[in-house]
Design an enzyme around this catalytic site. Structure first.
Site, PDB file in Angstrom:
ATOM      1  N   GLU A 127       0.844  -1.194   0.000  1.00 38.73           N
ATOM      2  CA  GLU A 127       0.000   0.000   0.000  1.00 38.73           C
ATOM      3  C   GLU A 127       0.877   1.240   0.000  1.00 38.73           C
ATOM      4  O   GLU A 127       2.029   1.194   0.440  1.00 38.73           O
ATOM      5  CB  GLU A 127      -0.906   0.014   1.230  1.00 38.73           C
ATOM      6  CG  GLU A 127      -0.134   0.063   2.540  1.00 38.73           C
ATOM      7  CD  GLU A 127      -1.016  -0.185   3.755  1.00 38.73           C
ATOM      8  OE1 GLU A 127      -1.933   0.616   3.961  1.00 38.73           O
ATOM      9  OE2 GLU A 127      -0.765  -1.167   4.472  1.00 38.73           O
ATOM     10  N   LYS A 129       2.783   4.531   1.039  1.00 41.60           N
ATOM     11  CA  LYS A 129       3.246   5.070   2.316  1.00 41.60           C
ATOM     12  C   LYS A 129       2.915   6.563   2.336  1.00 41.60           C
ATOM     13  O   LYS A 129       3.595   7.370   1.723  1.00 41.60           O
ATOM     14  CB  LYS A 129       4.748   4.858   2.485  1.00 41.60           C
ATOM     15  CG  LYS A 129       5.271   5.317   3.848  1.00 41.60           C
ATOM     16  CD  LYS A 129       6.758   5.046   3.979  1.00 41.60           C
ATOM     17  CE  LYS A 129       7.240   5.457   5.358  1.00 41.60           C
ATOM     18  NZ  LYS A 129       7.119   6.920   5.582  1.00 41.60           N
ATOM     19  N   ASP A 131       2.718  10.313   3.316  1.00 45.97           N
ATOM     20  CA  ASP A 131       3.641  11.238   3.979  1.00 45.97           C
ATOM     21  C   ASP A 131       2.813  12.192   4.838  1.00 45.97           C
ATOM     22  O   ASP A 131       2.513  13.324   4.452  1.00 45.97           O
ATOM     23  CB  ASP A 131       4.446  12.006   2.931  1.00 45.97           C
ATOM     24  CG  ASP A 131       5.629  12.749   3.553  1.00 45.97           C
ATOM     25  OD1 ASP A 131       5.936  12.494   4.735  1.00 45.97           O
ATOM     26  OD2 ASP A 131       6.245  13.565   2.855  1.00 45.97           O
ATOM     27  N   TYR A 238      -4.730   1.869   8.424  1.00 48.31           N
ATOM     28  CA  TYR A 238      -3.961   0.774   7.824  1.00 48.31           C
ATOM     29  C   TYR A 238      -3.416  -0.230   8.833  1.00 48.31           C
ATOM     30  O   TYR A 238      -2.794  -1.223   8.448  1.00 48.31           O
ATOM     31  CB  TYR A 238      -2.802   1.313   6.994  1.00 48.31           C
ATOM     32  CG  TYR A 238      -1.900   2.300   7.716  1.00 48.31           C
ATOM     33  CD1 TYR A 238      -1.111   1.917   8.789  1.00 48.31           C
ATOM     34  CD2 TYR A 238      -1.831   3.626   7.303  1.00 48.31           C
ATOM     35  CE1 TYR A 238      -0.286   2.816   9.433  1.00 48.31           C
ATOM     36  CE2 TYR A 238      -1.000   4.545   7.934  1.00 48.31           C
ATOM     37  CZ  TYR A 238      -0.233   4.131   9.000  1.00 48.31           C
ATOM     38  OH  TYR A 238       0.578   5.031   9.648  1.00 48.31           O
ATOM     39  N   LYS A 326      11.113   2.843  -0.298  1.00 49.07           N
ATOM     40  CA  LYS A 326      11.086   4.272  -0.570  1.00 49.07           C
ATOM     41  C   LYS A 326      11.298   4.567  -2.058  1.00 49.07           C
ATOM     42  O   LYS A 326      11.979   3.838  -2.774  1.00 49.07           O
ATOM     43  CB  LYS A 326      12.161   4.985   0.249  1.00 49.07           C
ATOM     44  CG  LYS A 326      11.925   4.985   1.756  1.00 49.07           C
ATOM     45  CD  LYS A 326      10.699   5.799   2.110  1.00 49.07           C
ATOM     46  CE  LYS A 326      10.654   6.143   3.585  1.00 49.07           C
ATOM     47  NZ  LYS A 326      11.653   7.128   3.988  1.00 49.07           N
ATOM     48  N   CYS A 420      38.788  25.555  16.366  1.00 47.76           N
ATOM     49  CA  CYS A 420      37.358  25.760  16.573  1.00 47.76           C
ATOM     50  C   CYS A 420      36.985  27.200  16.224  1.00 47.76           C
ATOM     51  O   CYS A 420      37.613  28.141  16.729  1.00 47.76           O
ATOM     52  CB  CYS A 420      36.994  25.467  18.023  1.00 47.76           C
ATOM     53  SG  CYS A 420      35.281  25.852  18.437  1.00 47.76           S
ATOM     54  N   CYS A 423      35.752  28.958  19.868  1.00 47.92           N
ATOM     55  CA  CYS A 423      36.632  29.273  21.001  1.00 47.92           C
ATOM     56  C   CYS A 423      38.107  29.331  20.622  1.00 47.92           C
ATOM     57  O   CYS A 423      38.940  29.722  21.451  1.00 47.92           O
ATOM     58  CB  CYS A 423      36.429  28.261  22.128  1.00 47.92           C
ATOM     59  SG  CYS A 423      37.050  26.599  21.751  1.00 47.92           S
ATOM     60  N   CYS A 442      36.432  19.919  18.387  1.00 48.18           N
ATOM     61  CA  CYS A 442      37.062  20.944  19.220  1.00 48.18           C
ATOM     62  C   CYS A 442      37.499  20.316  20.534  1.00 48.18           C
ATOM     63  O   CYS A 442      36.750  19.553  21.152  1.00 48.18           O
ATOM     64  CB  CYS A 442      36.074  22.080  19.474  1.00 48.18           C
ATOM     65  SG  CYS A 442      36.583  23.223  20.779  1.00 48.18           S
ATOM     66  N   CYS A 448      34.493  25.847  25.694  1.00 48.56           N
ATOM     67  CA  CYS A 448      33.955  26.245  24.393  1.00 48.56           C
ATOM     68  C   CYS A 448      32.491  26.618  24.565  1.00 48.56           C
ATOM     69  O   CYS A 448      31.670  25.779  24.961  1.00 48.56           O
ATOM     70  CB  CYS A 448      34.104  25.107  23.390  1.00 48.56           C
ATOM     71  SG  CYS A 448      33.398  25.484  21.768  1.00 48.56           S
TER      72      CYS A 448
END
Length: 698
Positions: A127, A129, A131, A238, A326, A420, A423, A442, A448
């Site tokens: 069946e 799917k 969304d 379903y 899918k 980083c 920081c 980092c 940080c």
């Protein structure tokens, strides 16, 4: 990470363990991004590829199978706007298939699990799917008495008043409906209704929706049911949850009974016989997709025979007897205008592409994931490039490739930062098993600001302390002012700024009172949420529940983790729990080996009272017992044995310790049988197991 599926035979145990550790970490990060932060960074196909590789490694190296619990979560916790509903039967997600071969593999796994021949015919339903938004409708004596969203699979939001306004959901079932049944399905919005709603929203100067699914979810989650009533929501049934009596022995018959009771069911549902029939129906639905008038993202296959569904059971996040096939992702081209680096709570530096806005599959896209520096280098992505962008479902898009012919003359290779950006601390890639980790992190830790803020955001997030009113912007504001540095500071806010908060911009007496009330309401919290909130690497919601059930209190877990060292008794106990292997145990031990972390935990325990999880509600003879299976079982597969024990309320462990209550030993039992003798654990055979639990393998 570059993944293959056929090279596991060439890996040494050390190489396999290193790759497995990286996979577990990557899957855990993606679970948090998707389920907790609502900001997924990879497509369904990529996520499924990571999971498949994990399975390949665990099949080749069974000793690794206990370290992947981080990948077993589902959904997201309820938002807190509605009262909560505990699902009597969990609402789980589905595993995904993306290719025809995945479908045949799915059928092969079913045959192996059930010990069927390779050519045994299996009937399945197929069946579309939808969304939309998953919903569970409880009918008693035919009357709709409760409607709940999926939430985190175990607990959802009570949206009964809103669902009653949806014309396609009957207030009373017609025909000979059972006394009690929970009907499950999808609430969605058609394309035409979505366009009309957005036009009306725009004309009124209100916010428009990005896609029909978001519109359906936003419409259903209105606290004013009259707003929901004004929205054109639709419904397809379903499946089912709690159902003491079913109106048939097959998936097909039950869904047809739904139709007879006045519930809408999808007319494209079909009973199929084998893989060829499934794939033919998939092609048919895929060809009709554009003309359906509503969004679908694949086709769902379910074993038709309910008795076989019950035998197959579930893995932690999905049923073994169903899969979602899918559709392929949708693509578009646009220009990469910049690459930003985001720093997460574990210090991970994540590159994000800033794109010239483009519509992909009906959604305007301006950001895309670049995953990590190796991916940028492999694809040679440069600022100014024209790139192919792909999205699938509602996940954040990814850059698939670069259109090199359109590259501007001044474009230079991207140099990934080694410090980083927040920081200035050094950012390094850890070495694991002789290979560099895919993620650069980092090293600044709590100095940080980005990590500090992200850890605080995690602490108050939905699946952790879930503190209403303490959102990301407030966390950042309070952290910037020095009011929040560590989690325990949250519980001191009222004493520090209680009298002045209402005078700040954007605040008032009511909002200040509500915030402090929300904080104080979390001084009592379930233990698994407390553990998850600590932000220990590799410890997601599922592992947090395992730890909560195993240790019963935060103090016991703390003491055990502080004592745990590879090979000692505390370590053996920690790794004896299903889903906790060396990688996860090492992360837990390292967290509690840091004095600062122990100080945080102890300070929190002076502010909050974590509550032990309720015992499993079952009267079976093995309820609450820890069971280990070993040897060659003859009446059921090992997976079926584990599924049966867990249904009966037992905890299934992968190794024997003095905490084990029962060892079920088949022919060929080896070291586990010796360990059971050493620890004085009761040993029984497979026949005795079935006598005790009062069932059979059929």
């Amino acid at each position: 990470m570059t993944l293959k599926t056929g090279d596991a035979e060439q890996l040494s145990p050390l190489e396999a363990r290193a790759e497995h550790g990286r996979l577990v970490e990557e899957i855990a990060a993606h679970d948090i991004a998707y389920h907790q932060q609502d900001q997924p960074v990879i497509t369904d196909a990529e996520y499924d590829r990571l999971r498949r590789r994990l399975v390949v490694l665990e099949e080749r190296f069974p000793e690794l199978a206990r370290v992947s619990a981080v990948s077993r979560g589902v959904g997201a916790a309820p938002s807190g706007k509605f009262s909560k509903v505990l699902h009597r039967v969990p609402m789980l997600s589905l595993s995904n298939a993306f290719a025809d071969a995945d479908v045949t593999d799915f059928l092969d796994r079913i045959r192996r699990f059930l010990k069927l021949t390779d050519d045994a015919m299996i009937d399945l339903t197929a069946e579309p799917k939808i969304d939309g938004l998953s919903i569970s409708l409880r009918f008693e004596q035919g009357q709709l008495v409760e409607a709940a969203t999926r939430g985190d699979g175990a607990e959802g939001e009570n949206v009964t008043a809103n669902v009653r306004t949806i014309a396609e959901v009957p207030a009373k079932l017609s025909g000979n409906a059972p006394d009690v049944i929970e009907v499950r399905g999808e609430i969605y919005m058609s394309h035409a209704d979505f366009a009309a709603l957005n036009s009306a929203q725009e004309a009124a100067g209100d916010k428009t929706f990005a896609n029909p699914r978001n519109a359906a979810a936003g419409s259903l989650r209105q606290q004013d049911a009259s707003i929901t009533a004004s929205r054109p929501l639709r419904f397809y049934a379903y499946a089912w949850g709690e159902a003491p009596e079913l109106p048939g022995n097959t998936q097909w018959d039950v869904v047809q009974a739904f139709k007879g009771w006045g519930l809408p069911v999808n007319p494209l549902m079909k009973l199929c016989h084998g893989a060829d029939d499934l794939l033919a129906h998939y092609r048919l639905i895929e060809g009709q997709r554009a003309d359906l008038g509503y969004d679908i993202d694949g086709v769902v296959y379910k074993v038709n025979d309910i008795a076989l569904q019950q035998r197959l059971g579930f893995v932690s996040r999905s049923p073994r007897w169903a899969i979602a096939h899918k559709f392929s992702a949708e693509q578009a081209t646009t220009v990469l205008e910049a690459i930003d680096i985001q720093v997460g709570r574990t210090g991970a530096l994540t590159p994000v592409a800033r794109l010239k806005p483009v519509t992909v599959g009906g959604v305007v896209v301006s950001n895309a994931t670049l995953h990590n520096e190796d991916e940028i280098s492999r694809k040679d992505v440069r600022v100014g490039d024209t790139v192919v962008v792909q999205r699938a479902g509602d996940v954040i898009p990814q850059i698939v490739s670069v259109v090199v012919d359109k590259r501007p003359s001044g474009a230079v290779p991207y140099a990934f930062p080694h410090v980083c950006p927040v920081c200035g601390s050094h950012a390094e890639r850890e070495e694991k098993g002789g290979k560099a980790d895919a993620v650069r992190r980092c090293t600044g830790g709590l100095i940080c600001a980005a990590q500090r803020k992200e850890r605080l955001k995690h602490f108050v997030s939905r699946n952790a302390f879930d503190i209403e009113g303490l959102g990301d912007k407030i966390i950042e504001e309070f952290a910037d002012e020095g009011l929040l540095k560590v989690p325990q500071d949250i519980f001191a806010l009222e004493s520090r700024i209680g009298g002045t908060l209402q005078d700040r911009d954007g605040w008032g007496a009511a909002s200040a009172t509500n915030l402090f009330a929300a904080i104080n309401a979390r001084r009592s919290i379930m233990l698994d949420r407390f553990i998850f909130a600590l932000g220990i690497r590799h410890v997601g919601e599922t592992t947090a529940r395992v730890l909560a059930r195993a240790y019963g209190s935060a103090e016991r877990l703390r003491d055990a983790a502080v004592a745990a060292r590879p090979g000692n008794e505390a370590w053996e106990e920690l790794t004896s729990h299903d889903g906790i292997g060396d990688v996860v145990a090492e992360a837990i031990a390292q967290f509690f080996a840091e004095p600062h972390n122990v100080e945080v935990v102890d300070a929190l325990l002076r502010e909050v009272s974590p509550q032990a999880l309720a015992a499993v509600a079952t009267s079976s003879p093995v309820s609450g017992k820890t069971v280990v299976f070993t040897g060659a079982l003859e009446r059921m597969t090992r997976e079926e044995a584990k599924a049966m024990a867990e249904r009966l309320g037992a905890k299934v462990a992968g190794s024997v310790s003095k905490k084990t209550d029962l060892l079920v030993a088949g022919p060929g039992a080896g070291s586990k049988l010796k360990d059971a003798t050493k620890h004085g654990v009761e040993v029984i055979d497979e026949d005795e197991w079935f006598r005790r639990v009062g069932g059979s393998s059929s």
